[in-house]
Motif scaffolding. Structure first.
Motif, PDB file in Angstrom:
ATOM      1  N   GLY A 273       0.813  -1.211   0.000  1.00 42.84           N
ATOM      2  CA  GLY A 273       0.000   0.000   0.000  1.00 42.84           C
ATOM      3  C   GLY A 273       0.843   1.257   0.000  1.00 42.84           C
ATOM      4  N   GLN A 274       1.957   1.237   0.731  1.00 43.15           N
ATOM      5  CA  GLN A 274       2.846   2.406   0.751  1.00 43.15           C
ATOM      6  C   GLN A 274       3.516   2.608  -0.601  1.00 43.15           C
ATOM      7  OE1 GLN A 274       5.247   1.208   4.165  1.00 43.15           O
ATOM      8  NE2 GLN A 274       4.363   2.846   5.394  1.00 43.15           N
ATOM      9  N   ARG A 275       3.902   1.498  -1.265  1.00 44.93           N
ATOM     10  CA  ARG A 275       4.504   1.635  -2.596  1.00 44.93           C
ATOM     11  C   ARG A 275       3.510   2.232  -3.580  1.00 44.93           C
ATOM     12  NH1 ARG A 275       7.308  -3.397  -1.225  1.00 44.93           N
ATOM     13  NH2 ARG A 275       5.599  -4.620  -2.110  1.00 44.93           N
ATOM     14  N   GLN A 276       2.231   1.848  -3.452  1.00 48.32           N
ATOM     15  CA  GLN A 276       1.231   2.432  -4.347  1.00 48.32           C
ATOM     16  C   GLN A 276       1.083   3.921  -4.066  1.00 48.32           C
ATOM     17  OE1 GLN A 276       0.232   2.155  -7.273  1.00 48.32           O
ATOM     18  NE2 GLN A 276      -1.122   0.375  -7.116  1.00 48.32           N
ATOM     19  N   ARG A 277       1.161   4.313  -2.806  1.00 50.69           N
ATOM     20  CA  ARG A 277       1.105   5.737  -2.453  1.00 50.69           C
ATOM     21  C   ARG A 277       2.284   6.499  -3.067  1.00 50.69           C
ATOM     22  NH1 ARG A 277      -2.077   7.262   2.089  1.00 50.69           N
ATOM     23  NH2 ARG A 277      -3.397   5.553   2.800  1.00 50.69           N
ATOM     24  N   LEU A 278       3.462   5.879  -3.044  1.00 45.36           N
ATOM     25  CA  LEU A 278       4.647   6.516  -3.625  1.00 45.36           C
ATOM     26  C   LEU A 278       4.505   6.668  -5.129  1.00 45.36           C
ATOM     27  CD1 LEU A 278       7.325   4.649  -1.490  1.00 45.36           C
ATOM     28  CD2 LEU A 278       6.818   7.098  -1.385  1.00 45.36           C
ATOM     29  N   MET A 279       3.897   5.663  -5.790  1.00 43.76           N
ATOM     30  CA  MET A 279       3.638   5.776  -7.225  1.00 43.76           C
ATOM     31  C   MET A 279       2.680   6.934  -7.518  1.00 43.76           C
ATOM     32  SD  MET A 279       5.109   3.592  -9.394  1.00 43.76           S
ATOM     33  CE  MET A 279       3.946   3.395 -10.726  1.00 43.76           C
TER      34      MET A 279
ATOM     35  N   PRO B  60      -5.268   0.087  -9.597  1.00 39.54           N
ATOM     36  CA  PRO B  60      -4.402   0.601  -8.525  1.00 39.54           C
ATOM     37  C   PRO B  60      -4.607  -0.069  -7.183  1.00 39.54           C
ATOM     38  CG  PRO B  60      -6.233   2.100  -8.890  1.00 39.54           C
ATOM     39  CD  PRO B  60      -6.321   1.046  -9.963  1.00 39.54           C
ATOM     40  N   THR B  61      -5.687  -0.840  -7.009  1.00 42.51           N
ATOM     41  CA  THR B  61      -5.953  -1.434  -5.687  1.00 42.51           C
ATOM     42  C   THR B  61      -6.018  -2.946  -5.710  1.00 42.51           C
ATOM     43  OG1 THR B  61      -8.362  -1.261  -5.985  1.00 42.51           O
ATOM     44  CG2 THR B  61      -7.252   0.616  -4.977  1.00 42.51           C
ATOM     45  N   THR B  62      -5.762  -3.587  -6.863  1.00 44.56           N
ATOM     46  CA  THR B  62      -5.835  -5.038  -6.938  1.00 44.56           C
ATOM     47  C   THR B  62      -4.826  -5.672  -5.991  1.00 44.56           C
ATOM     48  OG1 THR B  62      -6.604  -5.006  -9.211  1.00 44.56           O
ATOM     49  CG2 THR B  62      -5.572  -7.029  -8.458  1.00 44.56           C
ATOM     50  N   ALA B  63      -5.277  -6.679  -5.222  1.00 43.34           N
ATOM     51  CA  ALA B  63      -4.448  -7.449  -4.289  1.00 43.34           C
ATOM     52  C   ALA B  63      -4.041  -6.664  -3.051  1.00 43.34           C
ATOM     53  CB  ALA B  63      -3.211  -8.022  -4.982  1.00 43.34           C
ATOM     54  N   LEU B  64      -4.603  -5.454  -2.850  1.00 42.96           N
ATOM     55  CA  LEU B  64      -4.336  -4.714  -1.618  1.00 42.96           C
ATOM     56  C   LEU B  64      -5.370  -5.081  -0.562  1.00 42.96           C
ATOM     57  CD1 LEU B  64      -3.532  -1.094  -2.901  1.00 42.96           C
ATOM     58  CD2 LEU B  64      -1.911  -2.892  -2.271  1.00 42.96           C
ATOM     59  N   ASP B  65      -4.991  -4.942   0.714  1.00 44.13           N
ATOM     60  CA  ASP B  65      -5.936  -5.157   1.812  1.00 44.13           C
ATOM     61  C   ASP B  65      -7.137  -4.223   1.663  1.00 44.13           C
ATOM     62  OD1 ASP B  65      -4.192  -6.958   2.989  1.00 44.13           O
ATOM     63  OD2 ASP B  65      -3.167  -5.390   4.098  1.00 44.13           O
ATOM     64  N   VAL B  66      -8.278  -4.632   2.223  1.00 44.92           N
ATOM     65  CA  VAL B  66      -9.493  -3.833   2.053  1.00 44.92           C
ATOM     66  C   VAL B  66      -9.348  -2.435   2.649  1.00 44.92           C
ATOM     67  CG1 VAL B  66     -11.154  -5.706   1.820  1.00 44.92           C
ATOM     68  CG2 VAL B  66     -10.468  -4.975   4.107  1.00 44.92           C
ATOM     69  N   THR B  67      -8.695  -2.324   3.803  1.00 45.12           N
ATOM     70  CA  THR B  67      -8.535  -0.999   4.403  1.00 45.12           C
ATOM     71  C   THR B  67      -7.577  -0.146   3.590  1.00 45.12           C
ATOM     72  OG1 THR B  67      -6.881  -1.967   5.882  1.00 45.12           O
ATOM     73  CG2 THR B  67      -9.093  -1.693   6.755  1.00 45.12           C
ATOM     74  N   VAL B  68      -6.494  -0.745   3.081  1.00 44.83           N
ATOM     75  CA  VAL B  68      -5.547  -0.005   2.253  1.00 44.83           C
ATOM     76  C   VAL B  68      -6.207   0.398   0.939  1.00 44.83           C
ATOM     77  CG1 VAL B  68      -3.314  -0.109   1.079  1.00 44.83           C
ATOM     78  CG2 VAL B  68      -3.600  -1.196   3.305  1.00 44.83           C
ATOM     79  N   GLN B  69      -7.009  -0.501   0.367  1.00 45.79           N
ATOM     80  CA  GLN B  69      -7.748  -0.200  -0.857  1.00 45.79           C
ATOM     81  C   GLN B  69      -8.643   1.011  -0.656  1.00 45.79           C
ATOM     82  OE1 GLN B  69      -9.949  -3.117  -3.834  1.00 45.79           O
ATOM     83  NE2 GLN B  69     -11.170  -2.872  -2.005  1.00 45.79           N
TER      84      GLN B  69
ATOM     85  N   GLU C  44      -8.268   3.350   1.559  1.00 44.25           N
ATOM     86  CA  GLU C  44      -7.417   4.519   1.766  1.00 44.25           C
ATOM     87  C   GLU C  44      -6.895   5.070   0.436  1.00 44.25           C
ATOM     88  OE1 GLU C  44      -4.406   3.115   4.353  1.00 44.25           O
ATOM     89  OE2 GLU C  44      -5.706   2.984   6.114  1.00 44.25           O
ATOM     90  N   ILE C  45      -6.487   4.169  -0.472  1.00 44.74           N
ATOM     91  CA  ILE C  45      -5.958   4.605  -1.776  1.00 44.74           C
ATOM     92  C   ILE C  45      -7.043   5.317  -2.581  1.00 44.74           C
ATOM     93  CG2 ILE C  45      -5.079   3.796  -4.003  1.00 44.74           C
ATOM     94  CD1 ILE C  45      -2.974   3.732  -1.800  1.00 44.74           C
TER      95      ILE C  45
END
Length: 539
Positions: A159-165, A182-191, A193-194
């Motif tokens: 999730g942090q790497r996606q934020r950096l992107m 952008p949210t595939t395979a991320l945790d539900v809470t991180v998804q 948040e993104i």
């Protein structure tokens, strides 16, 4: 003045291959206005990513060829611009973030340097670029931005790497951001948040956002309009509400029908005997405790779902049970015998009864081995399970059992789709006739209809063969449909556990409530209620 910020008209893209011409995109037309979010919805192979790659000039020509069409940005056709003009626009006016940030961040440079490079490439002085990069890292919610600037990509979570992107893409305040899964395979809470972060940044800058996704929940949460693609064609378009409640095309209705979280919830059988009993499972790495005194039972023929965010200890528990890593303390009794105390010879015998299916079959299947070799390899390791003269016959039976064909045995993994590769992995796990299969995010990256097929297959195997499943997942609707009992983990500890109906309808812990509220529902009305519940819980 142009009618729209971005307009795609009659776009067709084809690829010249050894097997002939592949028409990936056929006469596609859509538009995007400033401040609007357009979702392009479809499964793998539908053409959604190819059409966005054409906008960014990322299609290799040859073998690719843009056969026809226009891509108008503020009224100017991108396809008629020189390469130098396209490079000046890409990144500065039109930016893109990709599905797998680890594959698109350079592993040998710090993230601060990489974000600053996107700015210096468009003429910003070095000191100004570094200062702006630091502000961007802070804006996308990375803690301690000064320290984060000096770290490398592998030192951050997914999730942090996606934020950096996202920080990198937004450095020059583009007019258009294209987000490819952008949210595939991320945790539900991180998804959640993104998606919230993208919405906030869009409100600040007024940019147009193109969301490429196969997830109806993402469409319900974030999109103003959506177009549905199948086989390179747009088959339907409209608002999320119209598409969900008044879908006209059979493909759209198929996607909606395949969305998980609508079936009847299962009830655990009373009096079932445990085949696996874990007590006090603990794993410590130096000063970090990854698993802290975890205890649970798994019954014969039962599906126990283990849910939680990345770093909660889900996969660590599975690795300790299989002795892929050694536990610091605790016990895991398999039919009364402690797996953690077994000799290597005893453990090899136990592993015949406990198999695992991993998240990414591309990584877990040997690309140099044929499907026949992959499925029959367990019989080489465990001789006597199947007579060698019956290997080809048995491989054919297993492939047919998982919905493939006998002739597929002579092919190699790269010749199959992602869903088919996961079926091969399941066939391999079934080869030793196990009592327990551990599925570690086995369906998280699959298209919704393929995911539904794999879950139906696992349920059929459970009912027909009496196999128990330890189902590690972050996709709560899938858990709701498939599990008998649910174990919720956070920070290496069990927060709560119980029957699936009780966990979903009467969660007792605030963490479980937040997980459920963060889940995405394909119905826009239900998703609106979940968003309101999420805001209340975070208040």
């Amino acid at each position: 003045m142009a009618d729209h910020l971005l307009e795609v008209r009659g776009l067709s893209v084809r690829f010249h291959t050894a097997q002939g011409v592949v028409n990936a995109v056929n006469d596609v037309s859509w538009h995007l206005d400033r401040g609007e979010t357009l979702a392009i919805l479809g499964e793998s192979g539908s053409g959604k990513s190819v059409s966005s790659s054409a906008i960014m000039n990322l299609i290799d020509c040859p073998p690719g060829e843009i056969a026809s069409g226009e891509i108008l940005f503020e009224g100017r056709d991108l396809l008629r611009m020189s390469p130098e003009e396209r490079r000046r626009l890409n990144g500065k006016r039109i930016a893109m973030i990709f599905q797998d940030p680890l594959s698109h961040l350079n592993p040998v440079y710090t993230v601060g340097w990489q974000i600053a490079e996107t700015l210096t490439a468009h003429g910003r002085p070095g000191a100004e670029a570094l200062a702006r990069a630091r502000d961007l890292v802070s804006r996308v919610g990375i803690p301690d931005p000064d320290a984060a600037m000096k770290k490398f990509p592998h030192q951050f979570s997914g999730g942090q790497r996606q934020r950096l992107m996202i920080a990198m893409a937004l450095g020059l305040k583009p007019d258009i951001l294209i987000a490819d899964e952008p949210t595939t395979a991320l945790d539900v809470t991180v998804q959640a948040e993104i998606l919230t972060l993208l919405e906030e940044l869009q409100a600040e800058t007024g940019m147009g956002l193109v969301l490429i996704t196969h997830d109806l929940g993402v469409v319900a949460e974030a999109a103003d309009r959506a177009v549905v693609m199948e086989g390179g064609h747009i088959v339907e378009s409209g608002t999320p509400h119209d598409l969900y409640h008044n879908a006209r095309h059979p493909y759209t209705r198929k996607l909606i029908a395949a969305a998980p979280g609508r079936g009847d919830m299962r009830r655990p059988e009373d009096g079932a005997e445990p085949i696996l009993s874990c007590r006090g499972l603990t794993k410590v790495y130096g000063a970090f405790t990854a698993l802290d005194g975890v205890s649970f039972d798994l019954m014969r023929g039962e599906t126990l779902a283990v849910v939680g965010e990345s770093g909660s200890g889900k996969s660590t528990a599975a690795k300790l049970i299989l002795r892929l890593e050694e536990a610091t303390a605790g016990e895991a009794r398999w039919h009364g015998e402690d797996l953690l105390a077994m000799t290597p010879k005893e453990m090899a015998k136990a592993r015949r009864q406990i198999q695992m299916v991993f998240q990414d079959p591309t990584q877990s299947l040997n690309p140099r081995m044929s499907v026949f070799q992959i499925v029959s390899e367990p019989w080489v390791i465990h001789p006597g399970v199947v007579e060698k003269r019956r290997w080809r016959e048995r491989v054919a039976e297993l492939l047919e059992q998982v919905g493939l064909e006998a002739e597929h045995a002579q092919r190699y993994p790269h010749q199959f789709s992602g869903g088919q590769r996961q079926r091969i992995a399941i066939a391999r796990a079934l080869a030793l006739e196990p009592e327990l299969i551990i599925c570690d995010e086995a369906v998280s990256a699959l298209d919704v209809s393929i995911q539904a097929q794999v879950i139906a297959l696992l349920g059929k195997l459970r009912d027909e063969l009496g196999i128990a499943f330890m189902f590690i997942a972050h996709d709560l609707p899938v858990v709701r449909d498939f599990a008998d009992r649910v174990l919720v983990m956070k920070g290496g500890q069990i927060m709560e556990q119980g029957p699936v109906r009780r966990i979903f309808e009467d969660p007792r812990e605030g963490y479980t409530q937040r997980l459920l509220a963060a889940g995405l529902d394909p119905d826009p009305e239900v998703q609106r209620q979940r968003r309101e519940a999420r805001l209340k819980l975070s208040a």
